[in-house]
Design a protein around this motif. Structure first.
Motif, PDB file in Angstrom:
ATOM      1  N   SER A 194       0.253   8.883   2.082  1.00  0.00           N
ATOM      2  CA  SER A 194       1.362   9.484   1.001  1.00  0.00           C
ATOM      3  C   SER A 194       1.330   8.633  -0.108  1.00  0.00           C
ATOM      4  O   SER A 194       0.598   7.528  -0.241  1.00  0.00           O
ATOM      5  CB  SER A 194       2.702   8.945   1.695  1.00  0.00           C
ATOM      6  OG  SER A 194       2.919   7.603   1.702  1.00  0.00           O
ATOM      7  N   GLY A 197       2.684   5.335  -0.026  1.00  0.00           N
ATOM      8  CA  GLY A 197       1.716   4.416   0.744  1.00  0.00           C
ATOM      9  C   GLY A 197       0.470   3.877  -0.027  1.00  0.00           C
ATOM     10  O   GLY A 197       0.078   2.743   0.067  1.00  0.00           O
ATOM     11  N   SER A 218       8.816   0.961   2.572  1.00  0.00           N
ATOM     12  CA  SER A 218       9.462   2.032   3.539  1.00  0.00           C
ATOM     13  C   SER A 218       8.359   2.012   4.703  1.00  0.00           C
ATOM     14  O   SER A 218       7.289   1.357   5.019  1.00  0.00           O
ATOM     15  CB  SER A 218       9.010   3.375   2.976  1.00  0.00           C
ATOM     16  OG  SER A 218       7.984   3.942   2.853  1.00  0.00           O
ATOM     17  N   ASP A 219       8.760   2.497   5.911  1.00  0.00           N
ATOM     18  CA  ASP A 219       7.958   2.403   7.068  1.00  0.00           C
ATOM     19  C   ASP A 219       6.659   3.354   6.888  1.00  0.00           C
ATOM     20  O   ASP A 219       5.648   2.783   7.514  1.00  0.00           O
ATOM     21  CB  ASP A 219       8.692   3.137   8.518  1.00  0.00           C
ATOM     22  CG  ASP A 219       8.138   3.156   9.718  1.00  0.00           C
ATOM     23  OD1 ASP A 219       7.758   2.079  10.453  1.00  0.00           O
ATOM     24  OD2 ASP A 219       7.881   4.076  10.243  1.00  0.00           O
ATOM     25  N   ARG A 220       6.790   4.328   6.141  1.00  0.00           N
ATOM     26  CA  ARG A 220       5.552   5.097   5.950  1.00  0.00           C
ATOM     27  C   ARG A 220       4.551   4.501   5.293  1.00  0.00           C
ATOM     28  O   ARG A 220       3.313   4.597   5.514  1.00  0.00           O
ATOM     29  CB  ARG A 220       5.949   6.406   5.231  1.00  0.00           C
ATOM     30  CG  ARG A 220       4.825   7.274   4.869  1.00  0.00           C
ATOM     31  CD  ARG A 220       3.984   7.918   6.045  1.00  0.00           C
ATOM     32  NE  ARG A 220       2.858   8.532   5.599  1.00  0.00           N
ATOM     33  CZ  ARG A 220       2.627   9.701   5.414  1.00  0.00           C
ATOM     34  NH1 ARG A 220       3.620  10.478   5.440  1.00  0.00           N
ATOM     35  NH2 ARG A 220       1.189  10.099   5.118  1.00  0.00           N
ATOM     36  N   ARG A 223       2.764   1.851   7.522  1.00  0.00           N
ATOM     37  CA  ARG A 223       1.886   2.514   8.359  1.00  0.00           C
ATOM     38  C   ARG A 223       0.684   2.963   7.553  1.00  0.00           C
ATOM     39  O   ARG A 223      -0.441   2.738   8.427  1.00  0.00           O
ATOM     40  CB  ARG A 223       2.687   3.594   9.175  1.00  0.00           C
ATOM     41  CG  ARG A 223       3.732   3.206   9.976  1.00  0.00           C
ATOM     42  CD  ARG A 223       4.357   4.169  10.976  1.00  0.00           C
ATOM     43  NE  ARG A 223       5.383   3.868  11.646  1.00  0.00           N
ATOM     44  CZ  ARG A 223       5.308   3.092  12.891  1.00  0.00           C
ATOM     45  NH1 ARG A 223       3.910   3.337  13.342  1.00  0.00           N
ATOM     46  NH2 ARG A 223       6.281   2.789  13.633  1.00  0.00           N
ATOM     47  N   ASP A 224       0.760   3.566   6.420  1.00  0.00           N
ATOM     48  CA  ASP A 224      -0.425   3.939   5.747  1.00  0.00           C
ATOM     49  C   ASP A 224      -1.253   2.617   5.272  1.00  0.00           C
ATOM     50  O   ASP A 224      -2.382   2.592   5.542  1.00  0.00           O
ATOM     51  CB  ASP A 224       0.091   4.557   4.496  1.00  0.00           C
ATOM     52  CG  ASP A 224       0.583   5.875   4.560  1.00  0.00           C
ATOM     53  OD1 ASP A 224       0.414   6.293   5.604  1.00  0.00           O
ATOM     54  OD2 ASP A 224       1.147   6.561   3.534  1.00  0.00           O
TER      55      ASP A 224
END
Length: 246
Positions: A194, A197, A218-220, A223-224
């Motif tokens: 993203s 990210g 953010s969680d995204r 994770r990225d």
């Protein structure tokens, strides 16, 4: 040949039982990089050294270098215990991830002052980091530390433009093979990331470790960042960190 004794700062990265009373330690030292050492008798109740050689402890050691691969610890002075980290499950797991990354990326007996300084700073900051019930692998400080270790090891991810064509817009992925971000036209075999990210990873790389403590990612984005770290380990080192599965 009698060998020699010398003094150095070190961080205990891993500790393993050996025989009835000894431990074998994986250390990262300020002067010589990663070394293996044996601490004799430390598992005995009356040992002077045992409590000072826990994983993640920052110590000053007297080491005797003999003919074998393992050096012998003859003296220990505790500089920072990092007890606050070891006594909190979340912080401890973040610390162990960082310790394993250090072992795998800097596994040679070759001094790297910047890597040692980064490790010591990471552990100091971790003592003061907020407690959390989140997954330790997604901790911003831990991710920032690992990205910086990749940089110091020579695997700096290039994120500001496409590594295949130089385009600075429409960056949508990351190629560990190519070593950086890729645009839409070159993202076929890349990790899809993203925009937030990519921005978070760039920030974690380019700002001090202290800025990552409690960073509101953010969680995204987290994770990225984790995906970039793990794919870089696999591509450049051929390994996965056992502690990242915690």
């Amino acid at each position: 040949m009698a060998g020699r004794t010398y003094k150095t700062e070190a961080v205990v990265l891993r500790s393993m039982r050996f025989s009835e009373a000894d431990r074998i330690l994986h250390l990262y030292t300020a002067d010589r990089g990663r070394i293996g050492a044996i601490a004799k008798g430390v598992r005995k109740t009356k040992s002077r050294f045992g409590a000072r050689l826990e994983p993640l402890s920052h110590v000053e050691l007297m080491l005797h270098e003999g003919a074998g691969e393992l050096q012998t610890i003859t003296g220990v002075e505790l500089l920072r215990s990092h007890r606050a980290t070891r006594e909190d499950v979340y912080r401890l797991n973040v610390g162990l991830i960082g310790a394993e990354a250090m072992l795998r990326l800097f596994g040679e007996p070759e001094g790297n002052e910047r890597a040692f300084t980064a490790l010591a700073r990471f552990l100091d900051l971790l003592d003061e980091a907020p407690q959390s019930d989140a997954r330790p692998a997604l901790d911003p400080l831990g991710l920032s530390f690992q990205l910086k270790l990749l940089w110091l090891a020579g695997y700096l991810p290039h994120l500001t433009s496409c590594v295949e064509c130089g385009a600075a817009t429409e960056l949508v992925g990351f190629s560990a093979r190519a070593g950086g971000a890729v645009c839409r036209d070159h993202a076929r075999d890349a990790l899809h990331l993203s925009a937030e990210g990519l921005a978070a990873i760039e920030a974690l790389l380019s700002t001090p470790l202290s800025d990552a403590v409690g960073a509101p990612l953010s969680d995204r984005a987290r994770r990225d960042a984790l995906a970039v770290v793990t794919s870089s380990y696999e591509e450049h080192g051929g390994f996965r960190l056992r502690t990242l599965s915690a």
